[in-house]
Write a protein that holds these residues in place. Structure first.
Motif, PDB file in Angstrom:
ATOM      1  N   ALA A 129      27.501  26.529  41.847  1.00 47.25           N
ATOM      2  CA  ALA A 129      28.005  27.121  43.101  1.00 47.25           C
ATOM      3  C   ALA A 129      28.089  28.640  42.992  1.00 47.25           C
ATOM      4  O   ALA A 129      27.773  29.378  43.948  1.00 47.25           O
ATOM      5  N   ALA A 130      28.515  29.138  41.852  1.00 47.91           N
ATOM      6  CA  ALA A 130      28.569  30.583  41.652  1.00 47.91           C
ATOM      7  C   ALA A 130      27.180  31.181  41.706  1.00 47.91           C
ATOM      8  O   ALA A 130      26.968  32.260  42.304  1.00 47.91           O
ATOM      9  N   GLU A 131      26.213  30.528  41.087  1.00 50.05           N
ATOM     10  CA  GLU A 131      24.838  31.037  41.142  1.00 50.05           C
ATOM     11  C   GLU A 131      24.315  31.028  42.578  1.00 50.05           C
ATOM     12  O   GLU A 131      23.609  31.959  43.000  1.00 50.05           O
ATOM     13  N   ASP A 132      24.651  29.990  43.327  1.00 47.67           N
ATOM     14  CA  ASP A 132      24.220  29.929  44.726  1.00 47.67           C
ATOM     15  C   ASP A 132      24.868  31.065  45.525  1.00 47.67           C
ATOM     16  O   ASP A 132      24.242  31.655  46.443  1.00 47.67           O
ATOM     17  N   THR A 133      26.123  31.412  45.230  1.00 42.71           N
ATOM     18  CA  THR A 133      26.795  32.517  45.927  1.00 42.71           C
ATOM     19  C   THR A 133      26.089  33.834  45.654  1.00 42.71           C
ATOM     20  O   THR A 133      25.888  34.669  46.554  1.00 42.71           O
ATOM     21  N   VAL A 134      25.697  34.047  44.397  1.00 47.71           N
ATOM     22  CA  VAL A 134      24.964  35.261  44.052  1.00 47.71           C
ATOM     23  C   VAL A 134      23.672  35.346  44.852  1.00 47.71           C
ATOM     24  O   VAL A 134      23.315  36.413  45.414  1.00 47.71           O
ATOM     25  N   ALA A 135      22.938  34.241  44.927  1.00 47.18           N
ATOM     26  CA  ALA A 135      21.672  34.251  45.672  1.00 47.18           C
ATOM     27  C   ALA A 135      21.897  34.552  47.147  1.00 47.18           C
ATOM     28  O   ALA A 135      21.137  35.297  47.793  1.00 47.18           O
ATOM     29  N   PHE A 136      22.976  34.008  47.720  1.00 52.10           N
ATOM     30  CA  PHE A 136      23.273  34.242  49.137  1.00 52.10           C
ATOM     31  C   PHE A 136      23.612  35.705  49.394  1.00 52.10           C
ATOM     32  O   PHE A 136      23.146  36.326  50.360  1.00 52.10           O
ATOM     33  N   LEU A 137      24.434  36.287  48.532  1.00 54.79           N
ATOM     34  CA  LEU A 137      24.831  37.683  48.719  1.00 54.79           C
ATOM     35  C   LEU A 137      23.639  38.618  48.578  1.00 54.79           C
ATOM     36  O   LEU A 137      23.506  39.609  49.329  1.00 54.79           O
ATOM     37  N   LEU A 138      22.772  38.332  47.659  1.00 53.61           N
ATOM     38  CA  LEU A 138      21.579  39.162  47.498  1.00 53.61           C
ATOM     39  C   LEU A 138      20.680  39.071  48.736  1.00 53.61           C
ATOM     40  O   LEU A 138      20.085  40.064  49.162  1.00 53.61           O
ATOM     41  N   ALA A 139      20.616  37.903  49.296  1.00 49.81           N
ATOM     42  CA  ALA A 139      19.790  37.739  50.502  1.00 49.81           C
ATOM     43  C   ALA A 139      20.371  38.521  51.679  1.00 49.81           C
ATOM     44  O   ALA A 139      19.647  39.126  52.480  1.00 49.81           O
ATOM     45  N   MET A 140      21.680  38.498  51.777  1.00 49.36           N
ATOM     46  CA  MET A 140      22.318  39.261  52.854  1.00 49.36           C
ATOM     47  C   MET A 140      22.083  40.756  52.669  1.00 49.36           C
ATOM     48  O   MET A 140      21.854  41.495  53.634  1.00 49.36           O
ATOM     49  N   ASN A 156      29.234  47.956  48.418  1.00 51.85           N
ATOM     50  CA  ASN A 156      30.460  47.857  47.619  1.00 51.85           C
ATOM     51  C   ASN A 156      31.029  46.441  47.641  1.00 51.85           C
ATOM     52  O   ASN A 156      31.438  45.900  46.615  1.00 51.85           O
ATOM     53  N   SER A 157      31.008  45.838  48.817  1.00 54.33           N
ATOM     54  CA  SER A 157      31.582  44.494  48.959  1.00 54.33           C
ATOM     55  C   SER A 157      30.737  43.450  48.233  1.00 54.33           C
ATOM     56  O   SER A 157      31.237  42.612  47.491  1.00 54.33           O
ATOM     57  N   VAL A 158      29.396  43.487  48.440  1.00 58.08           N
ATOM     58  CA  VAL A 158      28.499  42.496  47.812  1.00 58.08           C
ATOM     59  C   VAL A 158      28.508  42.663  46.308  1.00 58.08           C
ATOM     60  O   VAL A 158      28.514  41.700  45.541  1.00 58.08           O
ATOM     61  N   GLY A 159      28.512  43.894  45.861  1.00 54.02           N
ATOM     62  CA  GLY A 159      28.517  44.114  44.423  1.00 54.02           C
ATOM     63  C   GLY A 159      29.717  43.477  43.763  1.00 54.02           C
ATOM     64  O   GLY A 159      29.622  42.836  42.700  1.00 54.02           O
ATOM     65  N   ALA A 160      30.890  43.630  44.377  1.00 55.54           N
ATOM     66  CA  ALA A 160      32.101  43.037  43.802  1.00 55.54           C
ATOM     67  C   ALA A 160      32.039  41.515  43.814  1.00 55.54           C
ATOM     68  O   ALA A 160      32.439  40.836  42.854  1.00 55.54           O
ATOM     69  N   GLU A 161      31.508  40.947  44.915  1.00 58.23           N
ATOM     70  CA  GLU A 161      31.422  39.486  45.010  1.00 58.23           C
ATOM     71  C   GLU A 161      30.403  38.913  44.029  1.00 58.23           C
ATOM     72  O   GLU A 161      30.612  37.847  43.436  1.00 58.23           O
ATOM     73  N   ILE A 162      29.274  39.638  43.884  1.00 53.79           N
ATOM     74  CA  ILE A 162      28.263  39.161  42.926  1.00 53.79           C
ATOM     75  C   ILE A 162      28.828  39.162  41.519  1.00 53.79           C
ATOM     76  O   ILE A 162      28.632  38.215  40.737  1.00 53.79           O
ATOM     77  N   LEU A 163      29.563  40.245  41.181  1.00 54.26           N
ATOM     78  CA  LEU A 163      30.171  40.310  39.845  1.00 54.26           C
ATOM     79  C   LEU A 163      31.147  39.152  39.644  1.00 54.26           C
ATOM     80  O   LEU A 163      31.155  38.487  38.606  1.00 54.26           O
ATOM     81  N   LYS A 164      31.934  38.906  40.647  1.00 46.59           N
ATOM     82  CA  LYS A 164      32.896  37.807  40.550  1.00 46.59           C
ATOM     83  C   LYS A 164      32.198  36.453  40.389  1.00 46.59           C
ATOM     84  O   LYS A 164      32.615  35.597  39.590  1.00 46.59           O
TER      85      LYS A 164
END
Length: 543
Positions: A129-140, A156-164
């Protein structure tokens, strides 16, 4: 107590109506194993109301022979007895405590393994699920139509979420790896538990069912069922330990048992007998032999003689005079004399088709005569031999023996049946450095193996033993001379030195020379044989 031969007829056709049918177990309690075959006794004890009943005993092996089945009863009168294919009624017999416990252990381990895998899969799901979140944020972040200010905010927002999300994936994968540790051990434990369960379960197969009609009284009913199976055997097995320096011979006796009867024998009283009920029980029957004569053809030879269906046709032509080779006594496996029965003191378990069970019997100390023994006409080295007397109170039965020489394995051989106080001889392997030779000088009438055409022949031989070891040995040399049953063939012989024993063990022409051979010594025995036969005849040399 009454004995009944089992009937394979349907019970309903040979007995009156019964009040009820009662299923009961009759486990194997006692087994007597023969060299080939076994007598199996199963028993049951139960309390039933007074009156007529049918006792149903399932689980007899499919190979149960009705002709050998015997049933006895105490506390009841026996009626009709029937051996049926399959089951007489549905079984509600409970499992043994051992099988129930083994099944519970298998179920526990299977459940534990499933729960372990479920926990690992749940952790891996978080990582995915975390990997899927990273893929979604990168697509956005890569989508079009965003204003410059929006892009900065989004970065700034996506970077923090991807790191998390990546930290979550790493932590989940680490947790899953830790949870997966020890799974191989859990699988092995489950495999072992399943193997134990399989070992406890009876052999597969529908089997046969015994139905016994009884009329019970007020006493408990004790039922005994005995049958024979051909699918079992036992043999004695020995370990012989020779210590040369101490001059001792230790004989360990054991028993090797196997069975393929179609059922497991668990915790049974075991007896072993040398009786052979499966073998011939009466002397052979002779039929008349009719001799016939006829005029042979000119080229009729001894090889044309034949025996056909009890009639011997013997040609009357003169036979060539031949030297008779020394007779050889071959001892077969025999169970003569009184029956010997061994009762094993502890209950034993012998599973169907999988166990070759060895049981220790006893240990005996014997006093051996140790020597080097040489047969120059056959061997190129001398052998270490221990000769002793069976000092046991009972005979030694035929069986395999494993030989140990000064603590080291020397080989395997066989002990033939040896009565009490009879001689027992065992060979413990070659003696390195004890060289043996058989030399034949040229014969007076031709080389060895050539047919002689005159009526005399002289043959000579040298039996030589060379001691290349650094110790003295008691030595026995064994040789032979030809013998004959024909008056026209005269055989004489002489040797230097003279033999110690002639016609060893009743075998004509077998000679023995006993001596002691010192280190580096060479001993020669010169042997001369003279043969004489009538003119016009021939002799085939076979010595």
């Amino acid at each position: 107590m009454r004995f009944f031969l089992i009937s394979t007829a349907v019970a309903a056709l040979c007995s009156p109506a019964f009040a009820d049918q009662i299923e009961t177990a009759a486990p194997v309690r006692e087994v007597t194993v023969f060299p080939w075959g076994a007598s199996v006794t199963r028993s049951a004890e139960l309390t039933v109301p007074a009156g007529k009943h049918e006792l149903v005993i399932p689980g007899l092996p499919e190979g149960t022979d009705p002709a050998t089945l015997r049933v006895t009863a105490d506390g009841a009168v026996l009626g009709a007895v029937s051996l049926q294919e399959g089951r007489a009624l549905p079984s509600d017999a409970g499992k043994t405590p051992e099988i129930a416990a083994a099944e519970a252990e298998v179920n526990r381990l299977e459940t534990a393994l499933l729960e372990r895998d479920a926990r690992v899969n749940a952790i891996l799901a978080r990582a995915q699920a975390a990997e899927d979140t990273v893929a979604f944020l990168l697509a956005m972040a890569e989508s079009d139509g965003l204003a410059q200010s929006d892009i900065a905010t989004l970065a700034n927002s996506v970077g923090a979420e991807i790191l998390k999300a990546r930290e979550t994936a790493i932590a989940a994968n680490t947790e899953a790896a830790a949870a997966a540790q020890g799974r191989d051990d859990a699988e092995r434990a489950l495999e072992n538990a399943r193997a134990r369960l399989d070992a406890l379960r009876p052999p597969e197969g529908e089997g046969r069912t015994l139905v016994v009609a009884i009329e019970a009284g007020a006493e408990p009913v004790r039922l005994s069922v005995t049958s024979l199976t051909a699918d079992a055997q036992w043999e004695p097995i020995y370990d012989a330990w020779l210590q040369r320096e101490a001059k001792t011979l230790t004989l360990d006796r054991g028993l090797m048992i196997a069975q393929n009867s179609g059922e497991d024998w668990r915790d049974v009283k075991l007896m072993l007998s040398n009786s052979r009920p499966a073998d011939q029980t009466a002397p052979s029957v002779l039929t008349p032999i009719f001799e016939e004569t006829y005029k042979p053809s000119a080229d009729k030879r001894m090889s044309d003689y034949s025996y056909d269906e009890g009639s011997a046709r013997v040609a009357m032509a003169p036979a060539p005079v031949m030297a008779e080779a020394a007779s050889v006594i071959t001892a077969g496996i025999q169970y003569a004399g009184e029956v010997v029965t061994y009762v094993y003191p502890e209950p034993v378990t012998i599973r169907d088709g999988v166990d070759a069970l060895r049981l220790e019997l006893d240990t005996h100390q014997l006093t051996p005569e140790i020597r080097a023994e040489a047969v120059p006409t056959r061997d190129s080295t001398a052998y270490l031999v221990a000769e002793t007397t069976n000092s046991l109170d009972d005979l030694l039965l035929p069986g395999r023996v494993t030989l140990y020489r000064d603590g080291l394995l020397a080989g395997q051989s066989r002990i033939e049946q040896t009565p009490t106080r009879d001689r027992l001889q065992l060979g413990f392997g070659p003696i390195d450095g004890m060289k043996v030779e058989y030399q034949i000088p040229k014969e007076a009438t031709g080389d060895r193996g050539i047919l002689s055409k005159s009526n005399t022949a002289t043959r000579s031989a040298i039996l030589r033993v060379s001691n290349l070891t650094n110790e003295s040995w008691p030595l026995r040399v064994i040789g032979q001379v030809p013998v004959t049953r024909q008056d026209d063939l005269k055989i004489g012989w002489s040797s230097t030195p003279e033999p110690t024993t002639q016609d060893r063990d009743g075998q004509r022409g077998i000679l023995e020379w006993d001596s002691t051979i010192a280190p580096a010594q060479v001993q020669d025995i010169s042997l001369t044989i003279d043969l004489n036969w009538p003119d016009g005849m021939s002799i085939l040399g076979n010595y």
